[in-house]
Design a protein around this motif. Structure first.
Motif, PDB file in Angstrom:
ATOM      1  N   ILE A 589     -14.199   5.190 -69.877  1.00 12.84           N
ATOM      2  CA  ILE A 589     -14.573   6.598 -69.798  1.00 12.84           C
ATOM      3  C   ILE A 589     -16.081   6.744 -69.616  1.00 12.84           C
ATOM      4  CG2 ILE A 589     -14.730   8.727 -71.138  1.00 12.84           C
ATOM      5  CD1 ILE A 589     -12.071   7.896 -72.446  1.00 12.84           C
ATOM      6  N   TYR A 591     -18.546   4.408 -68.825  1.00 11.61           N
ATOM      7  CA  TYR A 591     -19.332   3.744 -67.781  1.00 11.61           C
ATOM      8  C   TYR A 591     -18.574   3.519 -66.481  1.00 11.61           C
ATOM      9  CZ  TYR A 591     -22.154   3.078 -71.874  1.00 11.61           C
ATOM     10  OH  TYR A 591     -22.881   3.317 -72.994  1.00 11.61           O
ATOM     11  N   HIS A 592     -17.368   2.979 -66.582  1.00 15.55           N
ATOM     12  CA  HIS A 592     -16.663   2.658 -65.350  1.00 15.55           C
ATOM     13  C   HIS A 592     -16.335   3.891 -64.544  1.00 15.55           C
ATOM     14  CE1 HIS A 592     -15.989  -1.668 -65.896  1.00 15.55           C
ATOM     15  NE2 HIS A 592     -16.140  -1.365 -67.161  1.00 15.55           N
ATOM     16  N   ARG A 593     -15.994   4.953 -65.261  1.00 19.54           N
ATOM     17  CA  ARG A 593     -15.617   6.179 -64.571  1.00 19.54           C
ATOM     18  C   ARG A 593     -16.687   6.567 -63.558  1.00 19.54           C
ATOM     19  NH1 ARG A 593     -16.896  11.196 -64.861  1.00 19.54           N
ATOM     20  NH2 ARG A 593     -18.325  10.837 -66.559  1.00 19.54           N
ATOM     21  N   TYR A 594     -17.928   6.464 -63.993  1.00 16.46           N
ATOM     22  CA  TYR A 594     -19.018   6.912 -63.133  1.00 16.46           C
ATOM     23  C   TYR A 594     -19.445   5.835 -62.138  1.00 16.46           C
ATOM     24  CZ  TYR A 594     -23.567   8.768 -61.815  1.00 16.46           C
ATOM     25  OH  TYR A 594     -24.628   9.230 -61.107  1.00 16.46           O
ATOM     26  N   LEU A 617     -13.981   9.405 -60.833  1.00 14.34           N
ATOM     27  CA  LEU A 617     -12.728   9.792 -61.477  1.00 14.34           C
ATOM     28  C   LEU A 617     -12.857  11.139 -62.178  1.00 14.34           C
ATOM     29  CD1 LEU A 617      -9.899   8.759 -62.251  1.00 14.34           C
ATOM     30  CD2 LEU A 617     -10.926   7.897 -64.321  1.00 14.34           C
TER      31      LEU A 617
ATOM     32  N   LEU B 233     -23.102  -2.864 -64.447  1.00  9.47           N
ATOM     33  CA  LEU B 233     -22.590  -1.778 -63.607  1.00  9.47           C
ATOM     34  C   LEU B 233     -23.737  -1.080 -62.895  1.00  9.47           C
ATOM     35  CD1 LEU B 233     -19.799  -0.341 -65.900  1.00  9.47           C
ATOM     36  CD2 LEU B 233     -19.477  -1.208 -63.584  1.00  9.47           C
ATOM     37  N   PRO B 254     -25.522   7.224 -66.310  1.00  5.12           N
ATOM     38  CA  PRO B 254     -24.222   7.878 -66.114  1.00  5.12           C
ATOM     39  C   PRO B 254     -24.341   9.397 -66.210  1.00  5.12           C
ATOM     40  CG  PRO B 254     -24.274   6.628 -68.166  1.00  5.12           C
ATOM     41  CD  PRO B 254     -25.513   6.294 -67.432  1.00  5.12           C
ATOM     42  N   ASP B 255     -23.462  10.071 -65.493  1.00  5.89           N
ATOM     43  CA  ASP B 255     -23.574  11.526 -65.363  1.00  5.89           C
ATOM     44  C   ASP B 255     -23.574  12.251 -66.706  1.00  5.89           C
ATOM     45  OD1 ASP B 255     -21.014  10.708 -65.725  1.00  5.89           O
ATOM     46  OD2 ASP B 255     -20.134  11.908 -64.119  1.00  5.89           O
ATOM     47  N   TRP B 256     -22.743  11.772 -67.634  1.00  2.77           N
ATOM     48  CA  TRP B 256     -22.670  12.501 -68.907  1.00  2.77           C
ATOM     49  C   TRP B 256     -23.976  12.384 -69.670  1.00  2.77           C
ATOM     50  CZ3 TRP B 256     -23.148   9.406 -73.242  1.00  2.77           C
ATOM     51  CH2 TRP B 256     -22.908   8.031 -73.064  1.00  2.77           C
TER      52      TRP B 256
END
Lengths: 668, 352
Positions: A589, A591-594, A617, B233, B254-256
């Motif tokens: 949720i 890291y991989h998601r983005y 995602l 990543l 990351p976006d969040w």
């Protein structure tokens, strides 16, 4: 297909003849009860015959039933007070406005026949009428589907029938005048009444329910070609079992086909189709354990948004008119007209207890229930004393008392006070002055009426009574969604901070203490909001002291979470199979998601996502709106639809623009 | 082709890049009687990698032949629960957070099932099977208590490996029955070394200048917050976006994180009702993207700390602690997060 099978398809209630069944029907639904009604027209054309037969068939039975209800000793006096059309004609103008048939329930007897007698805001009626006129005129561009929605007893059907009769010049027809007005696949051509109504057959042998509806609609279409000049209307009020998803889907498909039917040039347009939906919001059900279960979609609430797909609602040929609960003043007018027409029934009732009763019953916003209650109340009382409940309500003494006697009344007789969710939220956030003298100061511009502890107590009690048991899942989220707008958004940050803290604290309470938590939360909040000092120099951001309320987003959020989680799970399974190790859910949720989104977008050979589509995602976070938009007033607290576009779009879109108004002027 | 983070994951304990002595200890464990172990440490430190490598040491390469299937479990209240199980012939891996509040029943059932069947493979190196429980710190108290019984009862046939971020959510009886193994987050230097090795293997174009070369990796390591997974990543995302790496290549957080950092800055700069409404919209969005609420709270608090005056900092920490606790107790995370935001605003207003 042979003949006997077809006849079986007829709705069963047309075959009802015994009186006891008719009595039962009254209780069940007004439309069913119509079977023993004679329209005004038929009374005028040959009064003696029909009235006699009716008195014989239903009147006698009714008297005996009443005897059962009332004290046996007073049964003879109960007889004499039963209103009769023949002995008590009422005044002449009144007779013309209502369907004053003989000895039937008041609900039928005073069924409105003209628009002036409708318990409906004239503006709403005008809207309905103009819409319907347009549809009946049958231009190619006129709407094909009219959806009337509103709570039960908000005069939807009555208004439609009156409007139809005024447009076509035919007398108001009551649905079950003749069997031909209901659907029978064979005899459909025989109807000359104008309204073609679908009724769900109670049993079918060789066709499914939805096929029957399909037949009905195609019959209706065919009929249009048979009789060119006739003005017909197709009415669907009796919904199939729409809680069954497949049935609902089929139902929607049928409607959509109707809407989308392309007509060859020169062919007659379709007859107008009217769908009447009695909306109901049943609280709580979705909450009972369905939260974590993604398979469960159980929710017994019925709203137009839920019933119809968006294709239908957004279709250019669809028109929708929403009915509100009947405003108190309007309901009172109708009720008073009935009281006026039935002097005999109210002989023994003091005017103060009558007015108390009327006031309390009219508050419910359900005119059907109000009339039924009124009739029952009038017949079960004698000399100001209620035989059934033996509750003394005498003139004067109790009238101005602070524990208003009407409250006591309403718990006895009324449909439980209809505190809708939004109403409840409003009561907590804005307070309510309904029951106090302070309400008289209302309407003086922007001045808020001064609320007292007593007002707050009443308001909170009302809300808890109605919504207490759904506090955790419905009431609390709804209030939470709206509390920031209290006092026109002029509350200080410290007050809001402590309000937010109240929510947070009550959420940590164990479920077993829900009742207490609810009570504490409501009172605490109400008190905080009421006693909060006005901030000097900050003008309320909203011109009116009331704002549109928003539907809680908790549920749409949970749904979306479940959807998201499912995607993540799918992702984990795919990649887990590829690299021999199952990733943690949170890693996926966070890291991989983005990053997978970015990587696979650039390099489609990388197997990240199942479908290999270059995307992040579930859509990126923060892509829906920029913070600037929110700050720049465009989506500020005024228009408060920031999140609607993002999270809330499907189910509750319509609800979020509900307006809350205090007290009795809901219609305006 | 899979992601670098998966592709270059060490398969053997010997190949693991850092915490060498930890790897040796794990290896020596496999030769003696293997105990129940509880591996804990921050995310992206290499817990899972080490556990998988240990399993391989224990059972040989067959543990890598895994199958993933989803099982449906019917709860006593007749609710269907679907969850994923990864298993080889020697071990099984479960994630209890799939199971929500029914984890106790599910875990008990599964463990019993595993424990009651003896190892059938006579060639097997060990006579026990291993059950790996991911995110053991999210197990309910109930489930943890049940686990403790199971551990004693079925110890001849079953070994447990628990993975957790912190031991503070794990009850003492379990902690005392397991061998606690801490996997610390790699240092920035260690991350840089790993990044360099991966880039070399992937032939990523890099600055030829030695100093710049180091800076690129150091920057990534710093941005990753000592999370190797995140670092890898980021590295791959940067490469995918730009084709080559140099010191000026932007590092995408990351976006969040961006959203939360922005929110913190907004709160610090101006506080009003409107700001709360805005914060709520953002919080709703984050939550509905399944970002765990405690992570939101943590990230928000830490980025607030960098934005406010020193005087307010203790208040923020205090509030964060309060609402973190409430998050655990309650069920509606949005309430607590919003209360935190509102209270922080009040605190800042008071002290400014």
């Amino acid at each position: 297909m042979n003949r006997p099978t077809r006849t079986k398809r007829k709705p069963v209630y047309h075959q009802l003849s015994s009186d006891s069944e008719i009595e039962v029907q009254y209780e069940i639904k007004k439309r069913i009860g119509l079977s023993c009604v004679i329209s005004k027209e038929s009374i005028e054309s040959n009064p003696p015959k029909s009235s006699k037969s009716l008195t014989r068939s239903t009147g006698s039975k009714k008297q005996t039933t009443l005897t059962n209800f009332t004290n046996p000793n007073s049964s003879s006096s109960a007889y004499s007070r039963i209103p009769r059309f023949n002995s008590d004609p009422g005044d002449v103008t009144f007779k013309k406005e209502y369907n004053t048939a003989v000895d039937v329930r008041w609900l039928e007897k005073y069924r409105p026949l003209t628009s002036s007698a409708l318990a409906l805001h004239p503006r709403k009626y005008a809207e309905l009428k103009s819409q319907l006129e347009q549809m009946i005129r049958k231009t190619s561009a006129s709407p094909r589907l009219l959806v009337l929605s509103g709570p039960a007893g908000s005069a939807k059907t009555a208004a439609l029938r009156v409007a139809f009769s005024e447009i076509t010049g035919t007398p108001v027809i009551t649905a079950t005048d003749s069997t031909t007005s209901t659907f029978d696949p064979v005899d459909i051509g025989g109807s000359d009444r104008g309204i073609l109504e679908w009724s769900t057959p109670t049993h079918l042998e060789d066709v499914s329910m939805m096929n029957a509806l399909q037949d009905f609609l195609s019959e209706a279409r065919r009929k249009r070609t048979m009789n060119v000049t006739e003005k017909t209307l197709v009415l669907i009020e009796d919904l199939p079992n729409v809680f069954h998803p497949e049935t609902r889907q089929k139902f929607c498909n049928e409607l959509y086909q109707w809407l989308d039917l392309s007509l060859p040039v020169g062919e007659l347009p379709l007859p107008p189709l009217v769908l009447i939906v009695s909306e109901m919001i049943i609280a709580g059900d979705e909450a009972n354990g369905a939260i974590f279960n993604k398979f469960s979609t159980i929710n017994d609430s019925l709203t137009v948004e839920k019933l119809l797909t968006r294709d239908i609602l957004a279709h250019p040929f669809t028109q929708r008119i929403k009915f509100n609960p009947i405003a108190k003043t309007i309901a009172l007018k109708s009720l008073k007209a009935i009281v006026h027409a039935e002097p005999a029934a109210f002989n023994n009732i003091t005017s103060s207890s009558l007015s108390h009763f009327l006031n309390s019953t009219a508050e419910g916003g359900d005119i059907r229930s109000s009339i039924c209650t009124l009739e029952f109340w009038a017949q079960s009382s004698e000399g100001g004393r209620h035989l059934l409940f033996d509750m003394p309500v005498r003139s004067g003494e109790l009238g101005e008392c602070s524990i208003t006697p009407t409250r006591y009344h309403s718990s006895q007789y009324n449909r439980p006070a209809n505190v809708g969710l939004f109403h409840a939220v409003g009561k907590i956030i804005y307070g309510s002055t309904n029951d106090s003298l302070a309400s008289k100061s209302k309407g003086k511009g922007m001045d808020r009426p001064q609320l007292t502890d007593q007002d707050d107590n009443n308001a909170v009690m009302d809300v808890i009574q109605q919504w207490g048991q759904w506090w955790r899942y419905k009431l609390s989220p709804a209030i939470f969604e709206n509390y920031l707008g209290a006092r026109g958004g002029s509350l200080g940050l410290d007050v809001l901070g402590s309000c937010a803290d109240i929510f947070s604290m009550e959420d940590t309470m164990p479920v077993a203490l829900d009742q207490i938590s609810c009570d504490v939360e409501m009172r605490h909040l109400r008190n905080k909001i009421r006693t909060a000092p006005d901030i000097i120099g900050v003008k309320p951001t909203i011109s009116s002291s009331y704002q549109p309320l928003k539907y809680p987003q908790t549920w749409s959020m949970i749904t979306q979470q479940a959807r998201e989680r499912e995607k993540i799970m799918g992702y984990l399974e795919t990649t887990g199979g590829l690299c021999g190790i199952l990733k943690g859910q949170y890693d996926a949720i966070l890291y991989h998601r983005y990053y997978d989104g970015i990587i696979t977008r650039q390099n489609p050979q990388v197997v990240g996502w199942l479908d290999n589509k270059p995307r992040v995602l579930g859509g990126g976070i923060g892509s829906g709106h920029t913070t600037e938009e929110i700050v720049d007033g465009k989506v500020g607290i005024e228009s408060r639809d920031i999140e609607r576009s993002k999270l809330n779009e499907d189910t509750w879109k319509q609800h979020s623009i509900y307006r809350f108004t205090d007290g009795d002027d809901i219609e305006d | 082709m899979s992601l670098w983070v998966d592709k270059h994951r060490p398969r053997y304990l010997e190949n693991v890049d850092y915490h060498i002595e930890l790897s040796q200890r794990l290896k020596s464990l496999t030769t003696s009687d293997f105990p129940h172990i509880l591996v804990y440490g921050p995310s992206g430190a290499g817990k899972k990698t080490r556990v998988v490598a240990t399993l391989k040491e224990l059972f040989g390469p067959a543990v890598e032949k895994i199958k993933i299937d989803s099982r449906v479990f019917t709860t006593p209240s007749n609710k269907k629960l679907e969850f994923t199980i990864v298993s080889s012939i020697y071990h099984m891996e479960i994630t209890p957070s799939d199971m929500g509040s029914f984890d106790r029943v599910v875990i008990q059932d599964l463990l019993k099932e595993v424990a009651q069947t003896q190892q059938v493979d006579l060639q097997a190196k060990q006579k026990f099977k291993v059950v790996v429980i991911n995110e053991a710190d999210s197990l309910t108290r109930d489930a943890q208590a049940a686990l403790r019984r199971t551990m004693e009862k079925y110890s001849p046939n079953l070994r447990l490996i628990l993975l957790a971020n912190t031991t503070s959510n794990i009850i003492a009886p379990i902690k005392s029955r397991t061998l606690l193994i801490r996997v610390a987050a790699p240092t920035n230097d260690e991350i840089s070394t790993v990044l360099a090795a991966v880039s070399k293997r992937e032939r990523v174009p890099l600055p030829s200048n030695e100093a710049d070369y180091q800076t690129v990796f150091n920057n990534i390591a710093f941005a990753s917050n000592r999370n190797l997974r995140k670092a890898l990543l980021i590295l791959e995302a940067m490469y995918a976006q730009n084709g080559s790496l140099n010191t000026s290549t932007p590092i995408p957080p990351p976006d969040w994180e961006i959203v939360i950092t922005k929110l913190a800055a907004d709160i610090a700069s101006d506080r009003s009702v409107r700001r709360i409404v805005q914060a709520r919209a953002i919080l709703y969005e984050l939550i509905s993207h399944c970002i765990p609420p405690n992570i939101i709270l943590k990230t928000l608090s830490f980025s607030l700390l960098t934005n406010v005056q020193p005087l307010v900092k203790p208040d923020i920490i205090d509030l964060a602690a309060t609402y973190d606790h409430r998050l655990r107790l309650g069920s509606k995370s949005i309430y607590h997060l919003e209360a935190f935001v509102a209270k922080v605003m009040t605190a800042i207003e008071k002290k400014s």
